[in-house]
Write a protein that holds these residues in place. Sequence first.
Motif, PDB file in Angstrom:
ATOM      1  N   ALA A  64       1.028   4.064  -3.109  1.00 16.27           N
ATOM      2  CA  ALA A  64       0.594   5.411  -2.576  1.00 16.27           C
ATOM      3  C   ALA A  64       1.478   6.290  -3.216  1.00 16.27           C
ATOM      4  O   ALA A  64       1.687   7.563  -2.790  1.00 16.27           O
TER       5      ALA A  64
ATOM      6  N   ASN B  42       5.798  11.763   4.192  1.00 16.11           N
ATOM      7  CA  ASN B  42       5.626  11.272   2.873  1.00 16.11           C
ATOM      8  C   ASN B  42       4.741   9.788   3.193  1.00 16.11           C
ATOM      9  O   ASN B  42       5.457   8.975   3.967  1.00 16.11           O
ATOM     10  N   ASP B  43       3.774   9.626   2.373  1.00 22.26           N
ATOM     11  CA  ASP B  43       3.226   8.124   2.511  1.00 22.26           C
ATOM     12  C   ASP B  43       3.607   7.374   1.567  1.00 22.26           C
ATOM     13  O   ASP B  43       3.311   6.110   1.539  1.00 22.26           O
TER      14      ASP B  43
ATOM     15  N   HIS C  81       0.779  -1.129   0.072  1.00 20.53           N
ATOM     16  CA  HIS C  81       0.138  -0.039   0.113  1.00 20.53           C
ATOM     17  C   HIS C  81       0.953   1.156  -0.089  1.00 20.53           C
ATOM     18  O   HIS C  81       0.415   2.200  -0.616  1.00 20.53           O
ATOM     19  N   ARG C  82       1.978   1.299   0.432  1.00 17.50           N
ATOM     20  CA  ARG C  82       2.911   2.399   0.811  1.00 17.50           C
ATOM     21  C   ARG C  82       3.486   2.569  -0.747  1.00 17.50           C
ATOM     22  O   ARG C  82       3.475   3.820  -1.350  1.00 17.50           O
TER      23      ARG C  82
ATOM     24  N   SER D 130       1.372  10.313  -4.043  1.00 13.31           N
ATOM     25  CA  SER D 130       0.221  11.211  -3.583  1.00 13.31           C
ATOM     26  C   SER D 130       0.597  12.279  -2.705  1.00 13.31           C
ATOM     27  O   SER D 130       0.119  13.226  -2.608  1.00 13.31           O
ATOM     28  N   THR D 131       1.844  12.263  -1.785  1.00 18.73           N
ATOM     29  CA  THR D 131       2.249  13.301  -1.035  1.00 18.73           C
ATOM     30  C   THR D 131       2.663  14.611  -1.962  1.00 18.73           C
ATOM     31  O   THR D 131       2.415  15.658  -1.778  1.00 18.73           O
TER      32      THR D 131
ATOM     33  N   ASN E 188      10.826  12.555   3.244  1.00 18.20           N
ATOM     34  CA  ASN E 188       9.733  13.596   3.994  1.00 18.20           C
ATOM     35  C   ASN E 188      10.334  15.070   3.584  1.00 18.20           C
ATOM     36  O   ASN E 188      11.714  15.312   3.658  1.00 18.20           O
TER      37      ASN E 188
ATOM     38  N   ASP F 104       6.402   4.616  -0.338  1.00 15.63           N
ATOM     39  CA  ASP F 104       7.472   4.140   0.017  1.00 15.63           C
ATOM     40  C   ASP F 104       8.753   4.578  -0.619  1.00 15.63           C
ATOM     41  O   ASP F 104       9.083   5.122  -1.733  1.00 15.63           O
TER      42      ASP F 104
END
Length: 561
Positions: free
Chosen positions: A439, A541-542, A435-436, A442-443, A548, A544
Amino acid sequence: MTTIGWSDRRLKLSAFFIAFAIYLAVGYWLQVQNGFILGDALSRVSAAQAVVFSRDPHLAAIGFIFTPLTALAQVPPILFAPLWPDIAARAYSGTMMSAFFMAAAVAQILTMGVDRGLPRGYTLAITALFALNPMILFYGSNGMSEAPFIFFMSWAVRRLILWTLDDDVHHLVTAGGIAMGLAYLTRYDAVACIASAGFLVGITTYRRARKEPRVRRAMLDLIMVSVPGFVSFVGWAAVSWLITGEAFAQFTSQYGNSAILEQSGQTKPSFGTGLGFAATCTFLLAPTLVPIAAWAVIRRWGRPNWPVLLVPLLIYGSALAFQAYSYASGSTFPFLRFYIIAIPLTACLAILAVPDGVLVPAKRRGRYAPPLAPPEPRPRRLWLGYVPVAVAFALTIPITAWGMGQPKYAPQEYALGAVLAPQPDSVSDQKALEHRIAASFSTEREIARYLEGLNLPKSSVITDTIYGFAIIAASERPDTFVIPSDPDFTALLNSPSELGVKYLLAVPPSGRGTADALNRRYPTLYETGADIATLELEIPNDGDSQPNWRLYRVNEPVPKR
């Protein structure tokens, strides 16, 4: 050129447009609806965007780390990004590019069977099994360079197969002068294929030419098939050196593969371990490659047209060997996709491993064309000659699908499980990582929206494209950003306050972040603002393996006394 009936043309066009529509739909579902985007695909979108929508639009903004064709092909659809932002933000221009080229590759596989006069049902079965292979589906829809590379290599292989049968110089012009030259502008792997093609053509012509100096004729044919690719190699290196000062930025730049491997701390495998990894990846993508190849050799050995087998084995095989050596020598990544060329290789061998029908007649037979071989006798029970090979090729689909779910070999593909079989309530480590990965970016899209909401003027935000490409691609105002391809990037980075820059986007000075231009200029920027900026936002950060972010507001210039 070959004579092609209208029914064959209609069949090929139908195959192309059906495959094109499928890959476009898969890409829309993956990238636009689910946000599953690979970083290299999005970075190419950002490069194409920079050519037309950056602060200083110019062709050199395409960059010199990747070869240029994959990004250049996206410039036309990128022009429509102001009307539909997801073309850039969700990398759908990449989907359009890869869908077009992979659909064209499907048409080439189909044409190989048509050229050989195979039963229509068998040709369509092999073509469909190729087109719907899960790796082909994924890389035909995600904007990566695999699709154009497979197309150009398959085009070259098909024309060289025809050349071995009719000695028509037009096939060499197409295979070498167009297909392989463009293949090098798509992937560096093509350099091995270009060398192999020259070797194959030179040796074949030397053996055939008996009525004139063999060496001269062999050299002429070798030059025709390999020199255009060599010119692409030299030309791209020269342009890169003139603009950036580095002829092979992929290998020498702080943004290239060698630097990324060092920054990421990836352990270099032993040579034997690296070759073992490559062999395993090849097996996962083409588990029946060896038996199909062996059967093709058994069927054709001793017949006049047996040299046709050398073309796919040498050309496709060179790309596999190049990737295997690159990983074993520690100069590239452990990615399953690097061995995807094994799939069209197996498809081509499946077409050559069955009895030929009536070959499509050559329009121009060359002086040294071998005698026409009579059609092979069809087996009394027709299905015995074709069904076993088709079944063997069909086995690639379930095994490849399983292999794509193995994180050791498929770190970029296995997170598809988060899209194909979502389990949001699962607490397993693998599902959390899936899921990471799914995603990712997205950030960065949220950061782009935040900056747009500030209504900043042009040239307000400095960021490096090592990680910042995802923010720029997602922004509806890419000219807000100052990026390394801008001619005045260094001046603005050195004096952001005096030259009107408002914000700096910073990433941690670790891993790939050590090569970030802002960290190299201001080593303490991420931690303290380096006395030139004040922290305004910190954005976890969402995704992987994504950094950040910290957004720093540039301090007002100190008044001069």
